[in-house]
Design a protein around this motif. Structure first.
Motif, PDB file in Angstrom:
ATOM      1  N   GLU A  55      49.241  44.261  35.108  1.00 55.28           N
ATOM      2  CA  GLU A  55      47.963  44.156  35.813  1.00 55.28           C
ATOM      3  C   GLU A  55      46.813  44.382  34.824  1.00 55.28           C
ATOM      4  O   GLU A  55      46.771  45.391  34.130  1.00 55.28           O
ATOM      5  N   SER A  56      45.890  43.436  34.758  1.00 59.07           N
ATOM      6  CA  SER A  56      44.788  43.525  33.789  1.00 59.07           C
ATOM      7  C   SER A  56      43.409  43.503  34.441  1.00 59.07           C
ATOM      8  O   SER A  56      42.417  43.881  33.805  1.00 59.07           O
ATOM      9  N   ASN A  57      43.330  43.062  35.692  1.00 59.13           N
ATOM     10  CA  ASN A  57      42.010  42.878  36.299  1.00 59.13           C
ATOM     11  C   ASN A  57      41.227  44.182  36.451  1.00 59.13           C
ATOM     12  O   ASN A  57      40.004  44.204  36.295  1.00 59.13           O
ATOM     13  N   SER A  58      41.933  45.275  36.761  1.00 62.18           N
ATOM     14  CA  SER A  58      41.206  46.526  37.001  1.00 62.18           C
ATOM     15  C   SER A  58      40.528  47.026  35.735  1.00 62.18           C
ATOM     16  O   SER A  58      39.351  47.406  35.758  1.00 62.18           O
ATOM     17  N   ILE A  59      41.238  47.009  34.625  1.00 59.94           N
ATOM     18  CA  ILE A  59      40.634  47.500  33.385  1.00 59.94           C
ATOM     19  C   ILE A  59      39.554  46.539  32.893  1.00 59.94           C
ATOM     20  O   ILE A  59      38.545  46.945  32.322  1.00 59.94           O
ATOM     21  N   MET A  60      39.747  45.246  33.144  1.00 61.32           N
ATOM     22  CA  MET A  60      38.737  44.254  32.782  1.00 61.32           C
ATOM     23  C   MET A  60      37.458  44.472  33.584  1.00 61.32           C
ATOM     24  O   MET A  60      36.341  44.460  33.038  1.00 61.32           O
ATOM     25  N   LEU A  61      37.597  44.680  34.894  1.00 58.91           N
ATOM     26  CA  LEU A  61      36.428  44.908  35.742  1.00 58.91           C
ATOM     27  C   LEU A  61      35.758  46.239  35.412  1.00 58.91           C
ATOM     28  O   LEU A  61      34.521  46.336  35.426  1.00 58.91           O
ATOM     29  N   GLN A  62      36.546  47.258  35.119  1.00 56.43           N
ATOM     30  CA  GLN A  62      35.952  48.532  34.713  1.00 56.43           C
ATOM     31  C   GLN A  62      35.101  48.355  33.466  1.00 56.43           C
ATOM     32  O   GLN A  62      33.985  48.893  33.377  1.00 56.43           O
ATOM     33  N   SER A  63      35.599  47.600  32.510  1.00 59.57           N
ATOM     34  CA  SER A  63      34.851  47.365  31.278  1.00 59.57           C
ATOM     35  C   SER A  63      33.562  46.601  31.554  1.00 59.57           C
ATOM     36  O   SER A  63      32.507  46.913  30.988  1.00 59.57           O
TER      37      SER A  63
END
Length: 390
Positions: A193-201
């Motif tokens: 899962e990558s979307n959460s860390i991408m959105l946090q950034s």
């Protein structure tokens, strides 16, 4: 289904500024000012030397007796005669009788006498009282972004607190049975899962720090429960995935059952057609497609301006510029298209791997190329609209 410009208009009409509160100037970086500030004092508050050198009364005399010293922080208004000078340092108080400072490089000193080897003009190197700003003059206008320089300016005027718009608290809800947190073992059929860390950034990139991530399986009951909690505790809810029309896409149903008003669902665009925007009380909700490139495109185009409004910004959209495209392009989809691209001072290049699931070229892109739904044939070297990202 709505067009891109209509979606942007709906978002702007339904997004509102956050409440205001007083905070310490030292902790105000990145906030938007919610008041107009006027100076409580003259700055500088006294006549200052702009140089290390010698302060004197301007005349034809070139040799003067050095009778005292003025360091930064000292104060003396002792009467000084025309044939006298004082040793003075940058930022130090200039006595009322003295009108000029000669820099030390233009002097020769011997036996407590200073010879001026290059005479400055009268009033040279003296900062007048209120030269930077006078009492009651405008310091910063309302809706100004607080930068390091703004903080320094406020501090030098003795201002310790200002009123700003509060930044929103944002919940990120990630859906999907197939998702595994990075760092854990990846079983067959699973993906990281990558979307959460991408959105946090992306959120941190515009100064938002109060962010919490929630993960939920593709289950209606669980999705309802998590969204209910987020809607009551956060100002903005971003949902990743589960917003299409598959058998296991429960996000829209869960939002509506929790009292979220649907303001639009689906945009005539590529990538990211299944995008939901809604509102419950003062909380706004974006349900973004789960494919990573679609998620990030949706953030830049739609979530970004809503967040800027909430934080008090007046300019809310990413800028658009024009560049010549390096290859011809045909848009037969009937949709507005956002393409990952690289631009320079003159041209923009469409990158490979435009799939909504792929981030490989998004990671090297510095812009999105914006092609409206009603433009079909684009010739090489034709000017197109480009949205710089970095």
């Amino acid at each position: 289904m709505v067009q891109v410009e209509e979606a942007l208009s709906i978002i702007a009409k339904n997004s509102c500024k956050m409440p205001i509160r007083k905070i310490k100037v030292a902790k105000s970086l990145g906030f938007i000012l919610a008041e107009t500030i006027y100076s409580p004092m003259d700055m500088p508050p006294f006549r200052q030397s702009a140089m290390d050198g010698y302060a004197f009364i301007h005349s034809e005399l070139q040799q003067l007796d050095v009778v005292s010293t003025s360091q930064a922080g000292d104060f003396s208004n002792k009467k000084i005669k025309e044939n006298q000078a004082i040793r003075i340092f940058t930022g130090a108080y200039v006595p009322d009788d003295l009108d000029t400072v000669v820099m030390q490089e233009h002097t020769a000193v011997k036996n407590k006498k200073v010879e001026i080897t290059k005479m400055p003009v009268r009033f040279a190197n003296v900062r007048n009282k209120g030269e930077q700003i006078k009492e009651n003059e405008l310091v910063l206008e309302k809706n100004t972004l607080i930068t390091p320089a703004a903080i320094g300016f406020l501090a030098c005027l003795g201002i310790t607190e200002i009123t700003v718009y509060v930044k929103p608290k944002v919940a990120i809800v990630v859906t999907g049975n197939e998702l595994v947190k990075a760092g854990r073992k990846l079983a067959q059929g699973k993906i990281y899962e990558s979307n959460s860390i991408m959105l946090q950034s992306a959120l941190q990139g515009i100064g938002i720090k109060k962010i919490e991530v929630f993960r939920v399986k593709d289950n209606l009951k669980a999705t309802k429960r998590v969204l209910k909690s987020c809607l009551s505790a956060f100002d903005v809810v971003l949902v990743s995935g589960g917003i299409s029309v598959g058998d296991y896409d429960f996000v829209k149903e869960a939002l509506l059952s929790n009292g979220v008003e649907e303001l639009f669902y689906k945009i005539n665009q590529k990538p990211g057609k299944p995008l939901f925007f809604g509102k419950k009380d003062k909380t706004i909700v974006f349900a973004l497609p789960g494919n990573p490139a679609s998620t990030l495109t949706g953030f830049y185009i739609y979530v970004h301006p809503a967040l800027k409004i909430s934080m008090g910004f007046e300019s809310i959209y990413l800028p658009k510029i024009k560049r010549k495209i390096t290859v011809p392009f045909e848009n037969t989809s009937g949709k507005t298209v956002f393409l990952k691209g690289l631009y320079d001072d003159e041209k923009v290049t469409i990158l490979e791997s435009q799939s909504s699931a792929m981030l490989n070229t998004f990671a090297t892109a510095n812009a999105l190329i914006y092609l409206p739904y009603d433009v079909v044939d684009i010739a090489k070297d034709q000017e197109v609209q480009v949205i710089p990202l970095y």
